[in-house]
Scaffold this motif. Structure first.
Motif, mmCIF file in Angstrom:
data_model
loop_
_atom_site.group_PDB
_atom_site.id
_atom_site.type_symbol
_atom_site.label_atom_id
_atom_site.label_comp_id
_atom_site.label_asym_id
_atom_site.label_seq_id
_atom_site.Cartn_x
_atom_site.Cartn_y
_atom_site.Cartn_z
ATOM 1 N N PHE A 4 0.830 -1.197 0.000
ATOM 2 C CA PHE A 4 0.000 0.000 0.000
ATOM 3 C C PHE A 4 0.869 1.253 0.000
ATOM 4 N N PHE A 5 1.853 1.300 0.897
ATOM 5 C CA PHE A 5 2.738 2.463 0.966
ATOM 6 C C PHE A 5 3.604 2.574 -0.291
ATOM 7 N N ARG A 6 3.992 1.420 -0.854
ATOM 8 C CA ARG A 6 4.801 1.457 -2.073
ATOM 9 C C ARG A 6 4.005 2.062 -3.226
ATOM 10 N N ASN A 7 2.730 1.725 -3.313
ATOM 11 C CA ASN A 7 1.891 2.290 -4.373
ATOM 12 C C ASN A 7 1.720 3.800 -4.205
ATOM 13 N N ILE A 8 1.512 4.244 -2.968
ATOM 14 C CA ILE A 8 1.401 5.690 -2.713
ATOM 15 C C ILE A 8 2.702 6.373 -3.097
ATOM 16 N N HIS A 9 3.812 5.807 -2.660
ATOM 17 C CA HIS A 9 5.134 6.365 -2.938
ATOM 18 C C HIS A 9 5.373 6.451 -4.445
ATOM 19 N N LEU A 10 4.997 5.393 -5.153
ATOM 20 C CA LEU A 10 5.247 5.327 -6.595
ATOM 21 C C LEU A 10 4.390 6.327 -7.360
ATOM 22 N N TYR A 11 3.080 6.292 -7.125
ATOM 23 C CA TYR A 11 2.194 7.109 -7.955
ATOM 24 C C TYR A 11 2.353 8.605 -7.670
ATOM 25 N N LEU A 12 2.582 8.963 -6.426
ATOM 26 C CA LEU A 12 2.839 10.371 -6.120
ATOM 27 C C LEU A 12 4.146 10.824 -6.755
ATOM 28 N N SER A 13 5.124 9.930 -6.781
ATOM 29 C CA SER A 13 6.410 10.263 -7.401
ATOM 30 C C SER A 13 6.272 10.432 -8.904
ATOM 31 N N LEU A 14 5.472 9.576 -9.539
ATOM 32 C CA LEU A 14 5.271 9.691 -10.977
ATOM 33 C C LEU A 14 4.577 10.992 -11.344
ATOM 34 N N VAL A 15 3.668 11.440 -10.480
ATOM 35 C CA VAL A 15 2.921 12.672 -10.753
ATOM 36 C C VAL A 15 3.783 13.912 -10.529
#
Length: 430
Positions: A4-15
């Motif tokens: 869950f935290f990895r997905n938040i970290h990834l998608y916010l970083s991509l944006v």
């Protein structure tokens, strides 16, 4: 849970990754803006002391001769005899130079503490008259005021003129605060900064080792590993060491993006945002004929007399920044910096009657309300100037690392996608 935290970290970083990279890179350049400016143009700031310094009136005449239409709004005199005298000129009517006020907690003055940078950089904040947010030029309020003219105090020679908007640092600041996109760009940077705070928080959660044995691995970069392992360690290990600094820089940066953030500072400190109006001068019925007219103060106190009065009140000050009155009822504001000041803009101020030189009001840095002092600390903390060169070097290194993290993170993500596709092909073959 880590997924869950990895997905938040990834998608916010991509944006927000590209914006974060630009903000970190430009922030690193701006850390040593003052030092770089003085190194590139030392003649603007330093002279060889010779005889006694000339009166300010003589220097003012030189500025007027240099630029006939110049309207002097401020004068800055350093205690260091090797420094030039800086004259601040008014900007074009209705343009950046017409701005008033400043960020809460920062001293309001129209003179620049170190060359091209004004104490409040032309920002318009809640403490100014009617100010709500920054309304500068392009790039999120970095309009600045008029140019600064540098004069040799011993020869009255005009050494040069500097308009902050024409410098590379203005471009860096415009990118740093608003991607050269005005109010929309400033909002984008602000939202990206909020995302960055969540990215840092989730990054710490992802970094946290599951076992004690893994701690050493998460604290050291394996330089002998392959490029994928090295890229992984540069992101994970260096990200951990810089996380706290990046969080502080990002958090303090919100003060330049959102007005609600500034209001929250003053609400939490139970302090008023509005600064009191400057005191007014009592115009005499008939000005004494022997009192010479000072620039900006017809039939009033001369700039030399105001400087003499300021030196009597603060004999050990590092500099004396005089803001000259624009109206017949206005007062002369003098900002002074003590040698042991907490930070560069932790100034004391005194208001003088422009006709009699009488002290109308004084306020030391310690007498500012708590909200102003807390807000005033944001800039030196944000730029890394709070502890001088050591903290500036740390700030520069951390900003450069912050620039690399979106790059190393994208590489890690692409490697993971490639690895996942290989595994799917193996399963399909089996």
């Amino acid at each position: 849970m880590k997924v869950f935290f990895r997905n938040i970290h990834l998608y916010l970083s991509l944006v927000s990754g590209l914006i974060i990279a630009v903000v970190c890179l430009t922030g690193g350049v701006l850390v040593f803006e003052k030092e770089l400016e003085q190194a590139w143009h030392p003649e603007r700031y330093f002279v060889q002391p010779t005889t006694a310094a000339l009166p300010l009136a003589r220097l003012q005449q030189a500025v007027t001769a240099y630029k006939a239409d110049a309207k002097i709004t401020g004068v800055k005199v350093y205690a260091d005899p090797a420094r030039t005298v800086e004259f601040s000129l008014a900007g074009a009517p209705g343009g950046p130079g017409s701005e008033k006020g400043g960020k809460p907690g920062e001293a309001r003055t129209e003179t620049r503490p170190e060359g091209p940078r004004s104490e409040n950089r032309g920002e318009k904040g809640p403490e100014g008259k009617g100010g709500k947010g920054e309304k500068g030029g392009k790039g999120g309020g970095e309009g600045g005021r008029g140019p600064t003219v540098f004069v040799n105090p011993y020869t009255a020679a005009v050494i040069g003129e500097l308009n902050y908007r024409e410098t590379v640092f203005f471009t860096m600041m415009a990118l740093h605060r608003g991607m050269v996109g005005g109010a929309i760009g400033k909002l984008i940077v602000g939202v990206s900064t909020v995302m960055f705070l969540f990215i840092i928080g989730t990054g710490i959660v992802l970094w946290w080792p599951a076992t004690r044995k893994a701690v050493k691995q998460r604290l050291q970069v394996k330089w002998s590993g392959g490029w994928k392992r090295l890229n992984h360690d540069l992101h994970i290990v260096l990200g951990f060491y810089s996380a706290l600094f990046l969080f502080v820089f990002a958090f303090t940066g919100l003060a330049w993006s959102f007005e609600w953030f500034n209001k929250g500072i003053f609400t939490l400190t139970n302090s008023p945002m509005e600064r009191p109006e400057p005191p007014v001068s009592a115009a005499p019925v008939a000005a004494a004929p022997e009192v010479a007219a000072a620039p900006g103060a017809p039939q009033g106190l001369t700039a030399d007399a105001a400087l003499t009065r300021a030196r009597q009140l603060a004999p050990t000050a590092v500099y004396y920044a005089l803001q000259l009155p624009k109206e017949p009822t206005a007062s002369i504001r003098v900002a002074t910096l003590r040698p042991n000041a907490t930070y560069e803009n932790a100034t004391d101020e005194v208001y003088l009657d422009q006709y009699s030189g009488q002290v109308l009001r004084t306020q030391t840095y310690e007498q500012r309300n708590l909200g102003q002092r807390v807000r005033g600390l944001f800039k030196p903390v944000h730029t890394g100037a709070i502890f001088g060169w050591p903290s500036k070097i740390i700030s520069l290194v951390v900003c450069l690392l912050g620039f690399t993290f979106p790059i190393t993170g994208i590489i890690m993500w692409l490697n993971r996608l490639k690895k996942g596709r290989k595994q799917k092909r193996r399963v399909a073959v089996a």
